[in-house]
Scaffold this motif. Sequence first.
Motif, PDB file in Angstrom:
ATOM      1  N   ALA A   1       0.833  -1.211   0.000  1.00  8.08           N
ATOM      2  CA  ALA A   1       0.000   0.000   0.000  1.00  8.08           C
ATOM      3  C   ALA A   1       0.860   1.251   0.000  1.00  8.08           C
ATOM      4  CB  ALA A   1      -0.929  -0.011   1.214  1.00  8.08           C
ATOM      5  N   LEU A   2       1.918   1.233   0.801  1.00  6.99           N
ATOM      6  CA  LEU A   2       2.826   2.379   0.877  1.00  6.99           C
ATOM      7  C   LEU A   2       3.535   2.605  -0.453  1.00  6.99           C
ATOM      8  CD1 LEU A   2       4.196   4.552   2.626  1.00  6.99           C
ATOM      9  CD2 LEU A   2       5.898   2.823   3.268  1.00  6.99           C
ATOM     10  N   GLY A   3       4.016   1.509  -1.054  1.00  3.45           N
ATOM     11  CA  GLY A   3       4.727   1.635  -2.324  1.00  3.45           C
ATOM     12  C   GLY A   3       3.834   2.121  -3.446  1.00  3.45           C
ATOM     13  N   PHE A   4       2.638   1.551  -3.526  1.00  4.67           N
ATOM     14  CA  PHE A   4       1.705   1.989  -4.561  1.00  4.67           C
ATOM     15  C   PHE A   4       1.327   3.445  -4.347  1.00  4.67           C
ATOM     16  CE2 PHE A   4      -2.508   2.673  -6.311  1.00  4.67           C
ATOM     17  CZ  PHE A   4      -2.426   2.096  -7.569  1.00  4.67           C
ATOM     18  N   GLY A   5       1.046   3.798  -3.101  1.00  5.64           N
ATOM     19  CA  GLY A   5       0.650   5.184  -2.812  1.00  5.64           C
ATOM     20  C   GLY A   5       1.737   6.176  -3.170  1.00  5.64           C
ATOM     21  N   ALA A   6       2.993   5.832  -2.866  1.00  5.59           N
ATOM     22  CA  ALA A   6       4.108   6.727  -3.175  1.00  5.59           C
ATOM     23  C   ALA A   6       4.275   6.886  -4.684  1.00  5.59           C
ATOM     24  CB  ALA A   6       5.391   6.194  -2.552  1.00  5.59           C
ATOM     25  N   ALA A   7       4.247   5.755  -5.402  1.00  6.17           N
ATOM     26  CA  ALA A   7       4.420   5.801  -6.855  1.00  6.17           C
ATOM     27  C   ALA A   7       3.255   6.526  -7.524  1.00  6.17           C
ATOM     28  CB  ALA A   7       4.559   4.389  -7.416  1.00  6.17           C
ATOM     29  N   GLN A   8       2.040   6.225  -7.098  1.00  7.06           N
ATOM     30  CA  GLN A   8       0.877   6.813  -7.736  1.00  7.06           C
ATOM     31  C   GLN A   8       0.750   8.296  -7.422  1.00  7.06           C
ATOM     32  OE1 GLN A   8      -1.040   5.216 -10.024  1.00  7.06           O
ATOM     33  NE2 GLN A   8      -1.817   7.278 -10.376  1.00  7.06           N
ATOM     34  N   THR A   9       1.218   8.722  -6.269  1.00  6.89           N
ATOM     35  CA  THR A   9       1.214  10.157  -5.952  1.00  6.89           C
ATOM     36  C   THR A   9       2.036  10.916  -6.982  1.00  6.89           C
ATOM     37  OG1 THR A   9       0.865   9.820  -3.579  1.00  6.89           O
ATOM     38  CG2 THR A   9       1.912  11.890  -4.257  1.00  6.89           C
ATOM     39  N   GLY A  10       3.200  10.373  -7.317  1.00  6.58           N
ATOM     40  CA  GLY A  10       4.022  11.008  -8.344  1.00  6.58           C
ATOM     41  C   GLY A  10       3.313  11.054  -9.687  1.00  6.58           C
ATOM     42  N   LEU A  11       2.659   9.961 -10.069  1.00  2.00           N
ATOM     43  CA  LEU A  11       1.926   9.930 -11.337  1.00  2.00           C
ATOM     44  C   LEU A  11       0.754  10.908 -11.317  1.00  2.00           C
ATOM     45  CD1 LEU A  11       1.793   6.066 -11.995  1.00  2.00           C
ATOM     46  CD2 LEU A  11       3.337   7.735 -13.023  1.00  2.00           C
ATOM     47  N   ASN A  12       0.064  10.979 -10.198  1.00  2.00           N
ATOM     48  CA  ASN A  12      -1.071  11.906 -10.080  1.00  2.00           C
ATOM     49  C   ASN A  12      -0.647  13.352 -10.300  1.00  2.00           C
ATOM     50  OD1 ASN A  12      -2.812   9.802  -9.519  1.00  2.00           O
ATOM     51  ND2 ASN A  12      -2.836  10.153  -7.315  1.00  2.00           N
ATOM     52  N   MET A  13       0.553  13.673  -9.860  1.00  2.00           N
ATOM     53  CA  MET A  13       1.012  15.057  -9.925  1.00  2.00           C
ATOM     54  C   MET A  13       1.587  15.445 -11.288  1.00  2.00           C
ATOM     55  SD  MET A  13       0.119  16.080  -6.987  1.00  2.00           S
ATOM     56  CE  MET A  13       0.822  17.717  -7.075  1.00  2.00           C
ATOM     57  N   VAL A  14       2.186  14.484 -11.998  1.00  2.00           N
ATOM     58  CA  VAL A  14       2.895  14.845 -13.226  1.00  2.00           C
ATOM     59  C   VAL A  14       2.134  14.507 -14.508  1.00  2.00           C
ATOM     60  CG1 VAL A  14       5.112  14.570 -12.063  1.00  2.00           C
ATOM     61  CG2 VAL A  14       4.185  12.660 -13.370  1.00  2.00           C
ATOM     62  N   TYR A  15       1.201  13.561 -14.446  1.00  2.00           N
ATOM     63  CA  TYR A  15       0.509  13.169 -15.670  1.00  2.00           C
ATOM     64  C   TYR A  15      -0.478  14.251 -16.110  1.00  2.00           C
ATOM     65  CZ  TYR A  15       1.601   8.458 -17.316  1.00  2.00           C
ATOM     66  OH  TYR A  15       2.192   7.377 -17.919  1.00  2.00           O
TER      67      TYR A  15
END
Length: 288
Positions: free
Chosen positions: A266-280
Amino acid sequence: MLSSTVSRSSTAMRQAARLHRNCLASTVSNIRDIHSTSQKKSTAEAASEVVKEKETGGIANRFVITGEVIVSKIFPAGFGWQSSSILAENYLGYAPDTTAFALTTGLGDAVGVLVGHCGYYAIKKAVTGNDKILMKREFDTGVLLASAAFCSGSLWQPLVDVLQGANLSFNAVFCGTWVGCGTAFYAGLRIGRTVFPSILEYVEEPTYENSKTDASLSVAIGGATGFFVGTDAAYLPDQNFLIDVVGIKDGTPDLLGCAIAGSSTALGFGAAQTGLNMVYPAKKCWND
């Protein structure tokens, strides 16, 4: 008498002309009203569409969906993998370096995703009464995601064994697992989209557009599998920057270990997806 007749005829003609002008003016006025109403309606509809677009494609909505995915699929996937590893090693007698162990843990990962996804939306529908939640559609989606999770979950242990066997640093194992398992998840999605549409009506066939959204989701899944490496407290503990957060040390109770495993993904997905949410860009990420 003739003069009187002509006069009455002239009067009638003037009255008819006035009536015609009044009718014409009324018609023109009605046309203007209709046109104005149509313009206002079109403007209102356009504004409504803009609002809906903002609501469904904004940053905030991305994070809402990210949270739902973590609760319904990512945590259950890590929990399921760890549970099946205990089953495989302690009860079925499979050594961690065997194919049987890898396939068992992949299956546990997949079951976690499918049960978590369907269970979450069944509860959500029961609580909210939302008729737009179609359980057949959610089941089909769950099967697709679970099949991809089986691929990445089955690869995780053999891949980590190879990377650790090469005496790589923790960060190298972390990154290698992220890339390798993320790629396996993507391959599972593309294979599923090729095979399942003939039997699952809500699974979309492979297209260029969904290849891009599948890729962005797979990057985030790779992050979940990379953080899962942090649960191995035995390998280079001095380099493991996640050991104090998600490390599963000797003597950890099985149930707690499963919960920690789910928390790591959950932590890994959340960290990775936060970056995608911000830059995509808008409408380009899988969760738009």
